[in-house]
Scaffold this motif. Structure first.
Motif, PDB file in Angstrom:
ATOM      1  N   MET A   1       0.835  -1.203   0.000  1.00 20.83           N
ATOM      2  CA  MET A   1       0.000   0.000   0.000  1.00 20.83           C
ATOM      3  C   MET A   1       0.870   1.254   0.000  1.00 20.83           C
ATOM      4  N   ARG A   2       0.349   2.303  -0.605  1.00 23.85           N
ATOM      5  CA  ARG A   2       1.016   3.607  -0.606  1.00 23.85           C
ATOM      6  C   ARG A   2       0.817   4.254   0.766  1.00 23.85           C
ATOM      7  N   LEU A   3       1.667   5.248   1.078  1.00 21.74           N
ATOM      8  CA  LEU A   3       1.599   5.893   2.388  1.00 21.74           C
ATOM      9  C   LEU A   3       0.213   6.469   2.657  1.00 21.74           C
ATOM     10  N   GLY A   4      -0.358   7.194   1.692  1.00 23.85           N
ATOM     11  CA  GLY A   4      -1.676   7.798   1.876  1.00 23.85           C
ATOM     12  C   GLY A   4      -2.749   6.761   2.139  1.00 23.85           C
ATOM     13  N   GLU A   5      -2.615   5.589   1.512  1.00 25.34           N
ATOM     14  CA  GLU A   5      -3.593   4.513   1.705  1.00 25.34           C
ATOM     15  C   GLU A   5      -3.466   3.907   3.094  1.00 25.34           C
ATOM     16  N   ILE A   6      -2.234   3.784   3.568  1.00 24.01           N
ATOM     17  CA  ILE A   6      -2.015   3.240   4.918  1.00 24.01           C
ATOM     18  C   ILE A   6      -2.551   4.210   5.968  1.00 24.01           C
ATOM     19  N   LEU A   7      -2.302   5.500   5.757  1.00 22.00           N
ATOM     20  CA  LEU A   7      -2.803   6.502   6.707  1.00 22.00           C
ATOM     21  C   LEU A   7      -4.329   6.545   6.717  1.00 22.00           C
ATOM     22  N   GLY A   8      -4.968   6.190   5.604  1.00 17.82           N
ATOM     23  CA  GLY A   8      -6.429   6.183   5.523  1.00 17.82           C
ATOM     24  C   GLY A   8      -7.057   4.872   5.960  1.00 17.82           C
ATOM     25  N   LEU A   9      -6.219   3.884   6.311  1.00 13.50           N
ATOM     26  CA  LEU A   9      -6.719   2.560   6.696  1.00 13.50           C
ATOM     27  C   LEU A   9      -7.468   2.621   8.024  1.00 13.50           C
ATOM     28  N   GLN A  10      -8.674   2.067   8.044  1.00 19.22           N
ATOM     29  CA  GLN A  10      -9.490   2.019   9.259  1.00 19.22           C
ATOM     30  C   GLN A  10      -9.774   0.567   9.650  1.00 19.22           C
ATOM     31  N   ARG A  11     -10.187   0.371  10.885  1.00 16.38           N
ATOM     32  CA  ARG A  11     -10.443  -0.981  11.387  1.00 16.38           C
ATOM     33  C   ARG A  11     -11.454  -1.724  10.522  1.00 16.38           C
ATOM     34  N   ARG A  12     -12.477  -1.056  10.029  1.00 16.09           N
ATOM     35  CA  ARG A  12     -13.522  -1.700   9.231  1.00 16.09           C
ATOM     36  C   ARG A  12     -13.000  -2.211   7.892  1.00 16.09           C
ATOM     37  N   ASP A  13     -11.815  -1.771   7.484  1.00 19.48           N
ATOM     38  CA  ASP A  13     -11.240  -2.198   6.213  1.00 19.48           C
ATOM     39  C   ASP A  13     -10.540  -3.551   6.314  1.00 19.48           C
ATOM     40  N   ILE A  14     -10.389  -4.055   7.539  1.00 18.97           N
ATOM     41  CA  ILE A  14      -9.662  -5.309   7.763  1.00 18.97           C
ATOM     42  C   ILE A  14     -10.658  -6.416   8.087  1.00 18.97           C
ATOM     43  N   ASP A  15     -10.723  -7.407   7.220  1.00 26.97           N
ATOM     44  CA  ASP A  15     -11.600  -8.560   7.432  1.00 26.97           C
ATOM     45  C   ASP A  15     -10.724  -9.723   7.895  1.00 26.97           C
ATOM     46  N   PHE A  16     -10.726  -9.978   9.210  1.00 21.12           N
ATOM     47  CA  PHE A  16      -9.869 -11.020   9.756  1.00 21.12           C
ATOM     48  C   PHE A  16     -10.339 -12.418   9.366  1.00 21.12           C
ATOM     49  N   ARG A  17     -11.637 -12.586   9.171  1.00 25.26           N
ATOM     50  CA  ARG A  17     -12.166 -13.904   8.812  1.00 25.26           C
ATOM     51  C   ARG A  17     -11.739 -14.288   7.399  1.00 25.26           C
ATOM     52  N   LYS A  18     -11.887 -13.347   6.463  1.00 24.36           N
ATOM     53  CA  LYS A  18     -11.507 -13.621   5.073  1.00 24.36           C
ATOM     54  C   LYS A  18     -10.034 -13.324   4.812  1.00 24.36           C
ATOM     55  N   GLU A  19      -9.367 -12.696   5.788  1.00 24.04           N
ATOM     56  CA  GLU A  19      -7.962 -12.296   5.659  1.00 24.04           C
ATOM     57  C   GLU A  19      -7.756 -11.403   4.442  1.00 24.04           C
ATOM     58  N   ILE A  20      -8.548 -10.335   4.424  1.00 23.06           N
ATOM     59  CA  ILE A  20      -8.529  -9.384   3.315  1.00 23.06           C
ATOM     60  C   ILE A  20      -8.515  -7.953   3.856  1.00 23.06           C
ATOM     61  N   ILE A  21      -7.716  -7.094   3.238  1.00 26.58           N
ATOM     62  CA  ILE A  21      -7.762  -5.653   3.498  1.00 26.58           C
ATOM     63  C   ILE A  21      -8.377  -4.998   2.274  1.00 26.58           C
ATOM     64  N   THR A  22      -9.370  -4.144   2.489  1.00 26.01           N
ATOM     65  CA  THR A  22      -9.991  -3.419   1.383  1.00 26.01           C
ATOM     66  C   THR A  22      -9.475  -1.986   1.379  1.00 26.01           C
ATOM     67  N   VAL A  23      -8.835  -1.598   0.300  1.00 22.15           N
ATOM     68  CA  VAL A  23      -8.324  -0.226   0.155  1.00 22.15           C
ATOM     69  C   VAL A  23      -9.438   0.602  -0.467  1.00 22.15           C
ATOM     70  N   GLN A  24     -10.014   1.514   0.324  1.00 26.01           N
ATOM     71  CA  GLN A  24     -11.142   2.294  -0.188  1.00 26.01           C
ATOM     72  C   GLN A  24     -11.049   3.780   0.124  1.00 26.01           C
ATOM     73  N   ARG A  25      -9.874   4.199   0.595  1.00 24.87           N
ATOM     74  CA  ARG A  25      -9.671   5.634   0.790  1.00 24.87           C
ATOM     75  C   ARG A  25      -8.170   5.911   0.899  1.00 24.87           C
ATOM     76  N   SER A  26      -7.817   7.163   0.646  1.00 21.01           N
ATOM     77  CA  SER A  26      -6.428   7.581   0.763  1.00 21.01           C
ATOM     78  C   SER A  26      -6.393   9.002   1.300  1.00 21.01           C
ATOM     79  N   LEU A  27      -5.423   9.296   2.116  1.00 22.00           N
ATOM     80  CA  LEU A  27      -5.266  10.644   2.658  1.00 22.00           C
ATOM     81  C   LEU A  27      -4.115  11.344   1.946  1.00 22.00           C
ATOM     82  N   PHE A  28      -4.295  12.612   1.637  1.00 26.44           N
ATOM     83  CA  PHE A  28      -3.205  13.414   1.092  1.00 26.44           C
ATOM     84  C   PHE A  28      -3.255  14.774   1.761  1.00 26.44           C
TER      85      PHE A  28
END
Length: 310
Positions: free
Chosen positions: A154-181
């Motif tokens: 992930m790019r820095l802006g995407e990591i900074l925009g990462l929220q808890r709801r974006d992490i699906d521990f059951r499916k082991e998936i991170i959804t990138v749906q926002r970025s901060l600049f």
């Protein structure tokens, strides 16, 4: 009246100038492109306008475009940068085609000059840096950005925009749906469509690391110091980065970690089209360039091992 009619007829026969079409294109494009990429677009657009100016766009031929590309290549631009300038030119001419000014795009057959400097190879982080990042994560280092970057790409802006709801521990998936600049303050960029969101598989080394954030509220930012209410400030990021490099004796850049992730993914057997989706590359050629670099490095390593065994 006669004079004005003659002038109007001549102008009509001459057609619109390159700068007129380019300005019209830029006026529409500016609202559609991301703030983070607008500077590069603006530079390429302005250089083209400065070169072609009031020349009627219908008079510009492929050889004229080639001459322009040679000129900007002599400015010391890399082949990749010249290609970006060529793409902007192509979009301007496509606008002229849509408006009925011209029938063909002269950029289609233009060539990147051999005089363009070779694109600089951006290597992955060193093995020592990668090991230091893993060690810091095991020791509960408070700055999570490097480890997340190493195992997600992930790019820095995407990591900074990462929220808890974006992490699906059951499916082991991170959804990138926002970025901060940052432009005088934090700004949020979200994909315009659902297709703009992308999913990243969580590699096993990252799973345990992310579990520490599992009990945060859904909209809590992962990279935060106030319980997830706000992301790091830019000043705080610089401080944490400096602290991190000093404590771990590392020198990597964020782009190198993105390249390191690509190396990990390629060696894990991730298909090229899947890798493009994971990295969020708009152009498959970008993915292929990195993919080929990784394969070349792997072949060199194998060659060195075989030489050592002789």
């Amino acid at each position: 009246v006669t004079r004005k009619m003659v002038e109007y007829t001549r102008a009509s026969e001459r057609g619109r100038s390159f700068s007129d079409v380019a300005d019209e294109w830029w006026g529409d494009a500016y609202d559609r492109i991301a703030v983070t990429t607008s500077r590069g677009y603006r530079i390429a657009y302005q250089r083209a306008v400065d070169y072609f100016g009031d020349e009627p766009i219908r008079n510009i031929r492929t050889q004229d475009v080639n001459a322009y590309l040679v000129r900007i290549a002599r400015m010391g631009l890399t082949a990749k940068s010249v290609m970006s300038h060529k793409s902007i030119m192509s979009m301007i001419f496509l606008r002229a085609i849509e408006d009925g000014e011209i029938d063909n795009n002269p950029v289609d057959f233009a060539r990147i000059p051999k005089s363009a400097a070779p694109s600089k190879k951006r290597p992955a982080a060193s093995v020592m840096d990668e090991e230091a990042i893993r060690s810091a994560a095991e020791q509960n280092e408070i700055f999570p950005v490097p480890f997340i970057a190493l195992y997600t790409g992930m790019r820095l802006g995407e990591i900074l925009g990462l929220q808890r709801r974006d992490i699906d521990f059951r499916k082991e998936i991170i959804t990138v749906q926002r970025s901060l600049f940052y432009t005088g303050g934090w700004n949020l960029k979200e994909p315009k469509t659902e297709a703009g969101k992308r999913k990243i598989p969580i590699f096993s080394p990252l799973t345990d690391f992310l579990l520490r954030y599992k009990d945060l509220p859904p909209r809590a930012f992962i990279c935060s110091e106030d319980g997830g209410k706000n992301p790091y400030s830019t000043k705080r990021i610089r401080t944490l980065e400096k602290h991190y490099h000093e404590n771990t004796n590392t020198t990597f850049s964020m782009h190198q970690l993105r390249h390191s992730y690509t190396t990990i993914a390629v060696r894990a057997g991730v298909p090229l089209d899947t890798l493009q989706e994971i990295l969020g590359h708009a152009n498959i050629q970008t993915t292929m360039d990195v993919y080929n670099e990784v394969r070349e490095d792997a072949l060199n390593e194998a060659r060195n091992v075989l030489k050592a065994k002789k």
